[in-house]
Motif scaffolding. Structure first.
Motif, PDB file in Angstrom:
ATOM      1  N   ILE A   1      -3.076  -0.163   5.665  1.00  0.00           N
ATOM      2  CA  ILE A   1      -2.884  -1.368   5.336  1.00  0.00           C
ATOM      3  C   ILE A   1      -2.233  -1.826   3.846  1.00  0.00           C
ATOM      4  N   ARG A   2      -3.098  -0.982   3.032  1.00  0.00           N
ATOM      5  CA  ARG A   2      -3.238  -1.153   1.503  1.00  0.00           C
ATOM      6  C   ARG A   2      -1.849  -0.488   1.264  1.00  0.00           C
ATOM      7  N   ALA A   3      -1.670   0.723   1.799  1.00  0.00           N
ATOM      8  CA  ALA A   3      -0.292   1.632   1.616  1.00  0.00           C
ATOM      9  C   ALA A   3       0.773   0.823   1.841  1.00  0.00           C
ATOM     10  N   ILE A   4       0.829   0.273   3.021  1.00  0.00           N
ATOM     11  CA  ILE A   4       2.042  -0.628   3.638  1.00  0.00           C
ATOM     12  C   ILE A   4       2.261  -1.490   2.513  1.00  0.00           C
TER      13      ILE A   4
ATOM     14  N   LYS B   1       7.207   8.636  -0.373  1.00  0.00           N
ATOM     15  CA  LYS B   1       6.014   8.129  -0.998  1.00  0.00           C
ATOM     16  C   LYS B   1       4.942   8.178   0.129  1.00  0.00           C
ATOM     17  N   PHE B   2       3.979   9.227  -0.074  1.00  0.00           N
ATOM     18  CA  PHE B   2       3.052   9.536   1.106  1.00  0.00           C
ATOM     19  C   PHE B   2       1.830   9.036   0.983  1.00  0.00           C
ATOM     20  N   ALA B   3       1.331   8.301   1.738  1.00  0.00           N
ATOM     21  CA  ALA B   3      -0.295   7.784   1.720  1.00  0.00           C
ATOM     22  C   ALA B   3      -1.061   8.270   2.631  1.00  0.00           C
ATOM     23  N   ASP B   4      -2.142   8.959   2.398  1.00  0.00           N
ATOM     24  CA  ASP B   4      -3.321   9.662   3.379  1.00  0.00           C
ATOM     25  C   ASP B   4      -4.173   8.437   3.727  1.00  0.00           C
TER      26      ASP B   4
ATOM     27  N   GLY C   1       8.370   5.047   2.693  1.00  0.00           N
ATOM     28  CA  GLY C   1       7.012   5.009   2.365  1.00  0.00           C
ATOM     29  C   GLY C   1       6.198   5.507   3.742  1.00  0.00           C
ATOM     30  N   PHE C   2       5.335   6.596   3.789  1.00  0.00           N
ATOM     31  CA  PHE C   2       4.816   7.128   4.910  1.00  0.00           C
ATOM     32  C   PHE C   2       3.377   6.776   4.988  1.00  0.00           C
ATOM     33  N   ALA C   3       2.674   5.958   5.775  1.00  0.00           N
ATOM     34  CA  ALA C   3       1.447   6.011   5.845  1.00  0.00           C
ATOM     35  C   ALA C   3       0.810   6.713   6.941  1.00  0.00           C
ATOM     36  N   GLN C   4       0.320   7.608   6.717  1.00  0.00           N
ATOM     37  CA  GLN C   4      -0.279   8.926   7.575  1.00  0.00           C
ATOM     38  C   GLN C   4      -1.631   8.217   7.815  1.00  0.00           C
ATOM     39  N   THR C   5      -2.187   8.686   9.306  1.00  0.00           N
ATOM     40  CA  THR C   5      -3.711   8.639   9.391  1.00  0.00           C
ATOM     41  C   THR C   5      -4.624   9.065   8.571  1.00  0.00           C
TER      42      THR C   5
END
Ligand code: AHR
Length: 315
Positions: free
Chosen positions: A73-76, A61-64, A31-35
């Motif tokens: 935080i929600r993505a994590i 799993k990419f989250a922008d 999972g990648f939480a990008q800025t």
């Protein structure tokens, strides 16, 4: 014909790598939480993470985060719920991560910080950091400015996102660097949020407020510097000549601006660390030890090397 053969060759290599990972067991799920997507640098960083995952057959799993800590935080939390093998976080700001990182730790999921670091009293909340030394970048920029203007001049600083590690460190390092030169003064400093439009808007206001008293612009990234050059040109001045322009990132467009004489210097901040991040995760999965802090080596570009370097720039 030759480029087509090369493309075909790359595709075959990627498929073989993906097949090897799959053959070795289940593909890694990361999972990648990008800025967000605030700058050309960020786009290059996202592309590096996505294309390297594809090459290796890693399920990414990419989250922008769209510039908001709460989205990251929600993505994590969602990565924890999906029980991914590892979480990669590029934290938009330095503070406020402990509770969610504790949740990842409790679930036994390793967290790798990339690009930006965090402030925490509990260093066990992440396994390692991979990125650039922002303090060193700010120091290199300050030394270059001091040499270029002989230790004399009024500086406008365009800051990055408030509370972010690069804005904090690049600001601190630059201030430390120019402190040895009493003739160099930061006469004003404001955030353009690492965005081109932000750099232009802040520079327009600075030009109205300080006019010809401005000798130097120090921007915390290339996008803001390039935005500021537009404001300077619209005010009838020549960026790179009437106002010395220094920034950080080393994107191709900035190197071209140096060749065109609109920018004077950019310090590299290499975003292409997809390979390093996945090497690290794969090593962790094999139970190997990894380096706690792995810094990229960053270069500096100015009129002395921009022409020779531009062709090899990847971003
Ligand atoms: O964290 C790295 C910084 O973030 C880059 O300098 C900037 O362009 C980006 O948006």
């Amino acid at each position: 014909m030759l480029p087509q053969i090369n493309r075909l060759f790359l595709m075959v290599i990627s498929l073989v790598a993906a097949a090897q990972v799959a053959a070795a067991g289940k593909p890694l799920r990361v999972g990648f939480a990008q800025t967000g997507a605030e700058s050309a640098w960020r786009t290059a960083n996202t592309n590096s993470m996505k294309s390297e995952a594809e090459k290796r057959g890693i399920e990414l799993k990419f989250a922008d985060g769209q510039g908001k800590q709460e989205n990251q935080i929600r993505a994590i939390r969602s990565f924890v719920a999906q029980r991914v093998d590892a979480i990669v976080l590029a934290p938009i700001v330095e503070t406020g991560w402990d509770p969610v990182l504790r949740e990842a730790k409790r679930a036994g999921i390793p967290v790798i910080l990339t690009d930006r670091s965090i402030q925490t009293a509990d260093e066990s909340l992440y396994v390692c950091f991979i990125g650039s030394d922002f303090y060193e970048e700010g120091r290199m920029a300050a030394d270059w400015v001091a040499r270029a203007v002989n230790g004399q001049g009024n500086i406008i600083e365009l800051q990055g996102t408030p509370g972010s590690a690069p804005a904090n460190e690049r600001r601190r390092a630059f201030a430390d660097g120019i402190a040895k030169h009493p003739g160099l003064k930061i006469i004003d400093s404001q955030s353009g949020d690492f965005r081109r439009a932000g750099g232009k808007e802040v520079m327009e206001a600075m030009l109205k407020k300080h006019g010809r008293a401005i000798n130097i612009v120090y921007a915390h990234n290339d996008d803001m510097a390039l935005g500021a050059t537009l404001a300077i040109e619209e005010a009838g001045l020549k960026p790179g000549r009437d106002i010395i322009m220094v920034s950080i990132d080393g994107i191709k467009e900035a190197i071209q601006a140096i060749i065109d004489g609109r920018l004077n210097c950019t310090v590299e901040c290499n975003p292409m660390f997809g390979p390093k991040v996945y090497d690290t995760i794969e090593r962790l999965k094999r139970g190997e030890k990894v380096e706690r802090k792995a810094y990229n080596k960053d270069l500096l570009f100015d009129a002395t090397n921009a022409r020779e370097m531009i062709a090899s720039r990847e971003y």
